[in-house]
Design an enzyme around this catalytic site. Structure first.
Site, PDB file in Angstrom:
ATOM      1  CG  ASP A  76     149.267 -57.022  22.441  1.00 19.02           C
ATOM      2  OD1 ASP A  76     148.652 -57.230  21.388  1.00 19.02           O
ATOM      3  OD2 ASP A  76     150.138 -57.781  22.889  1.00 19.02           O
ATOM      4  CE  LYS A 133     149.382 -51.301  17.209  1.00 19.59           C
ATOM      5  NZ  LYS A 133     149.810 -51.992  18.435  1.00 19.59           N
ATOM      6  N   GLY A 166     146.627 -58.348  16.302  1.00 16.58           N
ATOM      7  CA  GLY A 166     145.268 -58.624  16.755  1.00 16.58           C
ATOM      8  C   GLY A 166     144.696 -57.332  17.299  1.00 16.58           C
ATOM      9  CG  HIS A 167     144.988 -54.020  15.415  1.00 18.39           C
ATOM     10  ND1 HIS A 167     145.413 -53.540  14.207  1.00 18.39           N
ATOM     11  CD2 HIS A 167     146.110 -54.156  16.162  1.00 18.39           C
ATOM     12  CE1 HIS A 167     146.731 -53.390  14.225  1.00 18.39           C
ATOM     13  NE2 HIS A 167     147.168 -53.764  15.406  1.00 18.39           N
ATOM     14  CD  GLN A 199     153.140 -56.665  14.479  1.00 13.34           C
ATOM     15  OE1 GLN A 199     153.567 -56.076  13.503  1.00 13.34           O
ATOM     16  NE2 GLN A 199     152.103 -57.467  14.396  1.00 13.34           N
TER      17      GLN A 199
HETATM   18  P1  IMP Z   1     156.073 -62.731  14.884  1.00 12.64           P
HETATM   19  O1  IMP Z   1     155.675 -61.365  14.500  1.00 12.64           O
HETATM   20  O2  IMP Z   1     154.962 -63.748  14.826  1.00 12.64           O
HETATM   21  O3  IMP Z   1     157.303 -63.209  14.158  1.00 12.64           O
HETATM   22  O4  IMP Z   1     156.499 -62.689  16.440  1.00 12.64           O
HETATM   23  C1  IMP Z   1     157.650 -61.990  16.890  1.00 12.64           C
HETATM   24  C2  IMP Z   1     157.394 -61.340  18.238  1.00 12.64           C
HETATM   25  O5  IMP Z   1     156.466 -60.284  18.089  1.00 12.64           O
HETATM   26  C3  IMP Z   1     156.805 -62.278  19.293  1.00 12.64           C
HETATM   27  O6  IMP Z   1     157.302 -61.894  20.566  1.00 12.64           O
HETATM   28  C4  IMP Z   1     155.324 -61.987  19.217  1.00 12.64           C
HETATM   29  O7  IMP Z   1     154.663 -62.293  20.439  1.00 12.64           O
HETATM   30  C5  IMP Z   1     155.353 -60.491  18.968  1.00 12.64           C
HETATM   31  N1  IMP Z   1     154.154 -59.985  18.283  1.00 12.64           N
HETATM   32  C6  IMP Z   1     153.839 -60.112  16.982  1.00 12.64           C
HETATM   33  N2  IMP Z   1     152.684 -59.491  16.723  1.00 12.64           N
HETATM   34  C7  IMP Z   1     152.262 -58.954  17.868  1.00 12.64           C
HETATM   35  C8  IMP Z   1     151.142 -58.140  18.222  1.00 12.64           C
HETATM   36  O8  IMP Z   1     150.280 -57.787  17.415  1.00 12.64           O
HETATM   37  N3  IMP Z   1     151.062 -57.757  19.509  1.00 12.64           N
HETATM   38  C9  IMP Z   1     152.004 -58.097  20.437  1.00 12.64           C
HETATM   39  N4  IMP Z   1     153.063 -58.839  20.154  1.00 12.64           N
HETATM   40  C10 IMP Z   1     153.211 -59.266  18.875  1.00 12.64           C
END
Ligand code: IMP
Length: 433
Positions: free
Chosen positions: A12, A15, A39-40, A219
């Site tokens: 977040d 990017k 989520g971009h 991420q």
């Molecule tokens: P997962 O990727 O859904 O397995 O989530 C694992 C961790 O990564 C959790 O803490 C999510 O909130 C975090 N996470 C996954 N994708 C994003 C992102 O695009 N932005 C911020 N946090 C993310």
């Protein structure tokens, strides 16, 4: 020049905006890991568009967008996103390329994600519930289904039968039928087929032809499966190594690395965050920065800029330069704090610790800088920033030891400073942006 753009904190960082801004300089934008957990957010003429699986370059009609083998694809989520973009007037059909080696997220991966979180109880990861972890588990466990498998009817039937049987054994009272799932996957394969190719070959040819590529991360560094706050991480390599493994490109093809860093820190989901601000100061950052997850809507945890994190990200990724985002969110604060190290017992730690028990006992050591009352919001020339905001940026550069070449001062494409004589101006030429 082929440039990697990746997150240097917990995701977040902004990017999406940075990639969208730089895309006119590139022929191809290639995503190398993650899935629709990302989520971009991109604002085009005040319209908010959230990209999850498609590379953020997709909003530019001259650019091809590649989804690499390191990405996990939920076909339904992919088609929904493509259809949504179609309604906004963006036709992606002749510009999208999907790796035949990318793994598929099946509906039962989502169920397994929820189940795993429920089982962990208080120790839950706080995942996005998109089935990301279980899909990567199947990949590493050598029972995953890849895009190319969707075209092999007999092989797909066997894989799906076995996987569904295994899942029914795992989930009590589950009687999932393999057949409808098999039919659904065949249909998904048919729709995806025109875009499926060997991305490694495509990128090698693109680069050899002198056409520049932007490698897009999802991420952030602290969510990386190897280098993040394990186990509170995502299940892929969001750091620089992921570019090579997730796209099948040689490290020699990466000519520069741009880290995207927010002017403060945020995190969504569980896990350590040393500079987290609980109470009014955190609420202030959350409200001004509209810090709510773009995928799940969850409020993001907010805190001060953490130099230990930034230096760690700089080392792991070999950052050449930083795009500093959301500087305007700090407008109006009397003072701004920066964490320069962690007090641990009688020591001050400056390297990111692996052990979460150590991290839990770390107390941030802060340096306090003057805030600024004149808005930085919408400023497009560095010298027009309030003096204290310039001092803040200069301080971050000196303690993080990476120059800031781009400063974002708002959500729109134009709310951006490209600094003269910086890596960004060298890579792209200031006047051309
Ligand atoms: P997962 O990727 O859904 O397995 O989530 C694992 C961790 O990564 C959790 O803490 C999510 O909130 C975090 N996470 C996954 N994708 C994003 C992102 O695009 N932005 C911020 N946090 C993310």
């Amino acid at each position: 020049m082929n440039i990697a753009v990746l997150g240097a904190q917990w995701g977040d960082e902004g990017k999406g905006k940075v990639v969208d801004l730089l895309t006119p300089q590139f022929a191809v934008v290639a995503r190398y890991q993650g899935g629709h957990n990302a989520g971009h957010t991109v604002f085009v003429d005040r319209t908010k568009i959230i990209l999850r699986l498609l590379p953020s370059g997709i909003l530019h009609s001259h650019v091809s967008c590649a989804i690499g083998n390191g990405v996990v694809i939920d076909p339904q989520a992919l088609f929904t996103e493509i259809d949504e973009l179609g309604r906004f007037g963006y036709d992606v059909s002749n510009r999208l390329l999907i790796s035949e080696r990318a793994h598929i997220i099946l509906p039962y991966h989502r169920e397994l994600d929820l189940l795993s979180e429920a089982r962990r109880g208080e120790r839950k990861i706080g995942t996005t519930s998109r089935g990301i972890g279980p899909a990567y588990e199947d990949k590493i466990g050598r029972r995953g289904i890849r895009v190319c498998d969707l075209f092999d009817r007999a092989g797909l039937e066997q894989e799906i039968r076995e996987n569904v049987q295994a899942r029914n054994r795992l989930i009590k009272e589950s009687t999932l039928d393999w057949r409808p799932l098999f039919d659904q996957m065949l249909a998904y394969g048919e729709r995806m087929k025109p875009w499926v190719t060997d991305i490694s070959v495509f990128l090698a040819k693109t680069s050899a032809a002198g056409r520049p590529i932007l490698f897009e991360g999802a991420q952030g560094t602290l969510l990386d499966i190897d280098h993040g706050t394990y186990p509170f991480v995502t299940s892929s390599n969001s750091t620089i190594g992921g570019v090579c493994t997730g796209l099948g490109v040689s490290p020699k093809m990466i000519n520069g690395v741009l880290g995207v860093v927010k002017a403060y820190a945020t995190r969504v989901g569980e896990g350590p965050m040393p500079t987290e601000l609980l109470g009014a100061s955190g609420d202030r950052l959350r409200d001004s920065g509209k810090e709510f997850g773009s995928v799940t809507g969850r409020p993001r945890r907010c805190g001060w800029y953490d130099v230990v994190v930034a230096r760690y990200a700089a080392r792991i990724n070999g950052l050449d330069s930083v795009a500093l985002t959301k500087l305007d969110v700090l407008d109006g604060l009397d003072e701004v704090k920066v964490c320069t190290g962690y007090r641990f017992g009688s020591d001050v730690i400056s390297e990111w610790p692996a052990d979460l028990n150590v991290l839990a006992k770390c107390e941030p050591v802060y340096e306090t800088l003057p805030g600024w009352s004149r808005p930085s919001s919408g400023v497009t020339r560095y010298e027009d920033l309030p003096r204290e905001a310039q001092q803040y940026v200069a301080f971050l550069e000196s303690v993080t030891a990476v120059p800031v070449s781009i400063v974002s001062t708002g959500s729109g494409r134009n709310d951006t400073i490209i600094r003269e004589k910086s890596a960004a101006s060298e890579w792209f030429g200031v006047g051309t942006m």
